[in-house]
Design a protein around this motif. Structure first.
Motif, mmCIF file in Angstrom:
data_model
loop_
_atom_site.group_PDB
_atom_site.id
_atom_site.type_symbol
_atom_site.label_atom_id
_atom_site.label_comp_id
_atom_site.label_asym_id
_atom_site.label_seq_id
_atom_site.Cartn_x
_atom_site.Cartn_y
_atom_site.Cartn_z
ATOM 1 N N CYS A 33 7.594 -79.290 1.826
ATOM 2 C CA CYS A 33 6.656 -79.836 0.830
ATOM 3 C C CYS A 33 5.248 -79.257 0.921
ATOM 4 C CB CYS A 33 6.562 -81.353 1.007
ATOM 5 S SG CYS A 33 8.085 -82.196 0.606
ATOM 6 N N PRO A 56 9.922 -88.046 6.839
ATOM 7 C CA PRO A 56 11.004 -87.941 7.824
ATOM 8 C C PRO A 56 10.487 -88.044 9.261
ATOM 9 C CG PRO A 56 11.219 -86.236 6.154
ATOM 10 C CD PRO A 56 9.890 -86.895 5.926
ATOM 11 N N ILE A 59 21.523 -88.126 -7.362
ATOM 12 C CA ILE A 59 22.006 -86.743 -7.323
ATOM 13 C C ILE A 59 21.141 -85.967 -6.334
ATOM 14 C CG2 ILE A 59 22.471 -84.652 -8.634
ATOM 15 C CD1 ILE A 59 22.728 -86.324 -11.126
ATOM 16 N N ASP A 114 26.554 -84.911 -4.674
ATOM 17 C CA ASP A 114 25.974 -83.706 -4.089
ATOM 18 C C ASP A 114 26.977 -82.575 -4.268
ATOM 19 O OD1 ASP A 114 23.439 -83.393 -1.877
ATOM 20 O OD2 ASP A 114 24.859 -81.727 -2.046
ATOM 21 N N ARG A 161 13.039 -76.231 8.001
ATOM 22 C CA ARG A 161 12.646 -75.489 6.801
ATOM 23 C C ARG A 161 11.167 -75.093 6.849
ATOM 24 N NH1 ARG A 161 14.902 -79.287 2.176
ATOM 25 N NH2 ARG A 161 14.011 -80.817 3.607
ATOM 26 N N TYR A 172 30.485 -85.108 -11.388
ATOM 27 C CA TYR A 172 29.482 -85.719 -12.274
ATOM 28 C C TYR A 172 30.081 -86.727 -13.261
ATOM 29 C CZ TYR A 172 25.379 -82.926 -11.020
ATOM 30 O OH TYR A 172 24.300 -82.381 -10.375
ATOM 31 N N SER A 232 12.184 -85.134 -7.640
ATOM 32 C CA SER A 232 11.829 -83.854 -6.993
ATOM 33 C C SER A 232 10.349 -83.545 -7.233
ATOM 34 C CB SER A 232 12.667 -82.718 -7.591
ATOM 35 O OG SER A 232 14.041 -82.989 -7.439
ATOM 36 N N SER A 233 9.696 -82.968 -6.234
ATOM 37 C CA SER A 233 8.284 -82.592 -6.389
ATOM 38 C C SER A 233 8.198 -81.384 -7.312
ATOM 39 C CB SER A 233 7.687 -82.208 -5.033
ATOM 40 O OG SER A 233 7.967 -83.198 -4.081
ATOM 41 N N LEU A 260 21.847 -85.548 -2.124
ATOM 42 C CA LEU A 260 21.843 -86.510 -1.006
ATOM 43 C C LEU A 260 21.276 -85.853 0.252
ATOM 44 C CD1 LEU A 260 25.381 -88.008 -1.693
ATOM 45 C CD2 LEU A 260 23.173 -89.057 -2.211
ATOM 46 N N GLY A 261 20.050 -85.315 0.132
ATOM 47 C CA GLY A 261 19.431 -84.643 1.271
ATOM 48 C C GLY A 261 18.431 -85.546 1.966
ATOM 49 N N PHE A 262 17.361 -84.927 2.463
ATOM 50 C CA PHE A 262 16.348 -85.672 3.225
ATOM 51 C C PHE A 262 15.700 -86.779 2.383
ATOM 52 C CE2 PHE A 262 16.685 -81.795 5.690
ATOM 53 C CZ PHE A 262 16.656 -82.284 6.990
ATOM 54 N N LYS A 293 28.544 -82.675 2.942
ATOM 55 C CA LYS A 293 27.812 -83.950 2.912
ATOM 56 C C LYS A 293 28.704 -85.063 2.354
ATOM 57 C CE LYS A 293 23.047 -82.372 2.812
ATOM 58 N NZ LYS A 293 22.516 -81.177 2.234
ATOM 59 N N VAL A 323 8.777 -89.943 1.051
ATOM 60 C CA VAL A 323 9.451 -90.167 2.335
ATOM 61 C C VAL A 323 8.760 -89.344 3.434
ATOM 62 C CG1 VAL A 323 11.182 -88.334 1.979
ATOM 63 C CG2 VAL A 323 11.733 -90.250 3.462
ATOM 64 N N ASP A 361 27.222 -80.205 -2.166
ATOM 65 C CA ASP A 361 27.601 -79.786 -0.820
ATOM 66 C C ASP A 361 28.749 -80.676 -0.331
ATOM 67 O OD1 ASP A 361 27.828 -79.254 1.858
ATOM 68 O OD2 ASP A 361 25.665 -79.282 2.264
HETATM 69 N N1 LIG Z 1 12.017 -83.668 2.626
HETATM 70 C C1 LIG Z 1 10.903 -84.330 2.397
HETATM 71 O O1 LIG Z 1 10.251 -84.811 3.327
HETATM 72 C C2 LIG Z 1 10.405 -84.560 0.981
HETATM 73 C C3 LIG Z 1 9.383 -85.497 0.789
HETATM 74 C C4 LIG Z 1 8.934 -85.735 -0.495
HETATM 75 C C5 LIG Z 1 9.475 -85.020 -1.569
HETATM 76 N N2 LIG Z 1 10.454 -84.085 -1.351
HETATM 77 C C6 LIG Z 1 11.001 -83.396 -2.511
HETATM 78 O O2 LIG Z 1 12.255 -83.980 -2.830
HETATM 79 C C7 LIG Z 1 13.141 -82.978 -3.361
HETATM 80 C C8 LIG Z 1 14.415 -82.927 -2.526
HETATM 81 O O3 LIG Z 1 14.064 -82.536 -1.207
HETATM 82 P P1 LIG Z 1 15.022 -82.735 0.035
HETATM 83 O O4 LIG Z 1 14.176 -82.483 1.235
HETATM 84 O O5 LIG Z 1 15.775 -84.018 -0.065
HETATM 85 O O6 LIG Z 1 16.039 -81.511 -0.198
HETATM 86 P P2 LIG Z 1 17.462 -81.301 0.524
HETATM 87 O O7 LIG Z 1 17.733 -79.853 0.462
HETATM 88 O O8 LIG Z 1 17.458 -81.990 1.849
HETATM 89 O O9 LIG Z 1 18.485 -82.085 -0.395
HETATM 90 C C9 LIG Z 1 18.753 -81.717 -1.705
HETATM 91 C C10 LIG Z 1 20.234 -81.893 -1.971
HETATM 92 O O10 LIG Z 1 20.477 -81.580 -3.340
HETATM 93 C C11 LIG Z 1 21.781 -81.006 -3.415
HETATM 94 N N3 LIG Z 1 21.933 -80.310 -4.687
HETATM 95 C C12 LIG Z 1 21.333 -79.180 -5.110
HETATM 96 N N4 LIG Z 1 21.734 -78.873 -6.353
HETATM 97 C C13 LIG Z 1 22.610 -79.827 -6.737
HETATM 98 C C14 LIG Z 1 23.368 -80.057 -7.900
HETATM 99 N N5 LIG Z 1 23.319 -79.231 -8.963
HETATM 100 N N6 LIG Z 1 24.165 -81.148 -7.931
HETATM 101 C C15 LIG Z 1 24.253 -81.977 -6.875
HETATM 102 N N7 LIG Z 1 23.556 -81.809 -5.739
HETATM 103 C C16 LIG Z 1 22.749 -80.750 -5.673
HETATM 104 C C17 LIG Z 1 21.848 -80.115 -2.200
HETATM 105 O O11 LIG Z 1 23.169 -79.805 -1.832
HETATM 106 C C18 LIG Z 1 21.132 -80.979 -1.159
HETATM 107 O O12 LIG Z 1 22.043 -81.782 -0.423
HETATM 108 C C19 LIG Z 1 12.342 -81.677 -3.363
HETATM 109 O O13 LIG Z 1 11.737 -81.525 -4.608
HETATM 110 C C20 LIG Z 1 11.284 -81.927 -2.307
HETATM 111 O O14 LIG Z 1 10.132 -81.144 -2.524
HETATM 112 C C21 LIG Z 1 10.941 -83.856 -0.097
#
Ligand SMILES: NC(=O)c1ccc[n+]([C@@H]2O[C@H](COP(=O)([O-])OP(=O)(O)OC[C@H]3O[C@@H](n4cnc5c(N)ncnc54)[C@H](O)[C@@H]3O)[C@@H](O)[C@H]2O)c1
Length: 440
Positions: free
Chosen positions: A272, A168, A19, A43, A342, A82, A131-132, A21-23, A48, A166, A45
């Motif tokens: 982060c 990026p 759940i 997701d 961001r 879901y 999630s962090s 599908l972001g970074f 996506k 991860v 969104d």
């Molecule tokens: N980006 C990084 O490099 C990184 C590294 C380590 C940890 N994190 C942590 O990982 C977590 C996610 O970060 P990210 O960068 O992937 O965020 P992101 O914004 O790229 O992706 C999150 C996704 O969650 C979706 N989303 C939000 N609410 C939702 C819901 N109710 N149902 C379904 N989808 C939903 C959003 O549409 C989005 O596509 C955060 O806690 C972040 O701190 C990020």
């Protein structure tokens, strides 16, 4: 492309649902698929979901081919719905954990997802939060909501926490090569998450509680915030002492023990490193504990844009005022080789330059258009010889691997380099680096 739905995906193999599908979530989905797991991606969104359905990747480190193949072979099914989660064996949550306007943890996304899980989770499923967040979240926030399903955690439903690591833009390391910290609410929860993740990651590091795993992530990111902010302050000290910080770091880094180099830059951005330590600070405050290092590091970080703008201005050739100057910013992402803006410091730096009357243009190979904090919209310009020559200063904020250093050097009048990416200077061009101690 074959028509696939959540019931046919995987043909009875063990299924993982992700759940968010972001970074983090999409690369994690790919890591599971590469080890033979069919993945259901969720997701909210719809763009996506449509992109994945069309075999397109929106994350730079993942190719269209990989998504296209996975979708057409039935290894990846993406949806906003879901209800499909009932067919998954494990559900992994990777939604954002941002800050509120008051710099406090904003767990809205995580809480919403958990609430959405309650009516659909099934007996013996494993739920993993990635999630962090601050220590206590899984146990104090997620667990009570999941228990509203009537399922007992540890016996009928398993709840785990595993922080994401991860990186990026870093293509030198695959996600599965990075050791994975895992934890569970109960021993059985830990066994379940370990057994699953062992099949994907080369090394699993089990810790005794979800609190410890949550804090591990915050330690890693606080360590980076404090050390990078320290070296940024040190660079400013070097400017005042007229000593080159880059030379000093290079010399110090030859010490074979007890020193790890960190490098100056325009300030730390991203989702982060500037954010997670404030989660820890908030938790410390709740417990009446001190977190002075975080406070100071945060303050130094926030002051970097103003410092960069001051230095750019101080070195403008012929003391030209900013109001009569054109600045060409190279790079607006928060780090090299990603398309992620961001919390990027480029935005406050550009806003300050605009506020001070500079004419502003930018080039970023990954960002076609951007919006500055005050709403101003800018489009990336082509990095031509004329564009570079027409700028009073080329301000380098990001060291993207594709940065054409020689080309910029050849055509610019004055370069302000915050990343030490330009290694030499030809006669005529003026080169100033953050922390190089140059006198204005
Ligand atoms: N980006 C990084 O490099 C990184 C590294 C380590 C940890 N994190 C942590 O990982 C977590 C996610 O970060 P990210 O960068 O992937 O965020 P992101 O914004 O790229 O992706 C999150 C996704 O969650 C979706 N989303 C939000 N609410 C939702 C819901 N109710 N149902 C379904 N989808 C939903 C959003 O549409 C989005 O596509 C955060 O806690 C972040 O701190 C990020």
């Amino acid at each position: 492309m074959k028509e696939i739905d959540s019931t046919t995906i995987g043909n009875g193999r063990e299924k993982v649902a992700i759940i968010g599908l972001g970074f983090v979530g999409l690369p994690l989905a790919v890591a599971f698929m590469r080890k033979g797991f069919p993945v259901i991606g969720i997701d909210m969104d719809e763009r996506k979901i449509r992109a994945i359905g069309a075999g397109k990747s929106y994350i730079q480190d993942i190719s269209d081919d990989e998504i296209e193949r996975a979708v057409s072979e039935g290894d990846l099914f993406a949806t906003t719905d879901y209800s499909v989660l009932s067919s998954a064996d494990a559900i992994i949550v990777c939604v954002p954990t941002p800050l509120s306007n008051e710099n406090a943890p904003d767990l809205t996304f995580l809480i919403n997802v958990t609430r959405q899980l309650v009516p659909v989770i099934k007996l013996h499923q494993l739920v993993v939060i990635e999630s962090s967040t601050y220590p206590g979240t899984t146990k104090e926030i997620v667990q009570p909501i999941l228990e509203q399903s009537g399922l007992e955690i540890g016996r009928q439903l398993h709840l785990a926490y595993s922080p994401e690591r991860v990186d990026p833009g870093n293509r030198s390391m695959q996600m599965n090569e990075i050791p994975k910290v895992v934890s569970g609410i109960t021993e059985r929860c830990l066994e379940r998450v370990s057994a699953l993740y062992e099949r994907v990651f080369d090394r699993i590091v089990a810790v005794s509680s979800t609190d410890a795993a949550e804090l591990t992530k915050l330690l890693e990111n606080t360590y980076r915030l404090v050390n990078i902010s320290f070296i940024n302050e040190f660079a400013r000290l070097c400017d005042a002492l007229h000593i080159n910080v880059w030379e000093v770091i290079q010399a110090a880094a030859t010490k074979p023990y007890g020193y790890s180099p960190f490098y100056p830059g325009p300030g730390i951005g991203g989702h982060c490193i500037p954010v997670d330590p404030l989660y820890l600070q908030w938790k410390a405050e709740q417990k009446g504990a001190s977190s002075r290092f975080i406070e100071i590091a945060h303050t130094v970080n926030e002051s970097m844009p103003a410092y960069i703008v001051d230095r750019v201005q101080a070195h403008l050739p012929s003391n030209k005022p900013l109001t009569e100057s054109r600045i060409l910013v190279y790079g607006v992402t928060y780090k090299k080789d990603t398309a992620d803006m961001r919390e990027s410091m480029a935005s406050p730096i550009i806003r300050l330059l605009l506020d001070q009357g500079a004419e502003l243009r930018y080039h970023d190979p990954y960002i076609d258009a951007m919006q500055v904090n005050d709403g101003t919209k800018l489009n990336s310009v082509a990095l031509t010889a004329e564009e570079i020559a027409g700028a009073d200063c080329v301000l380098i904020l990001v060291d993207h691997s594709v940065l054409p250093a020689e080309f910029i050097l050849e055509h610019s009048k004055y370069i302000f380099d915050t990343r030490n990416i330009i290694k030499s200077v030809k006669t005529g061009a003026k080169l100033v680096k953050l922390g190089d101690g140059a006198k204005s």
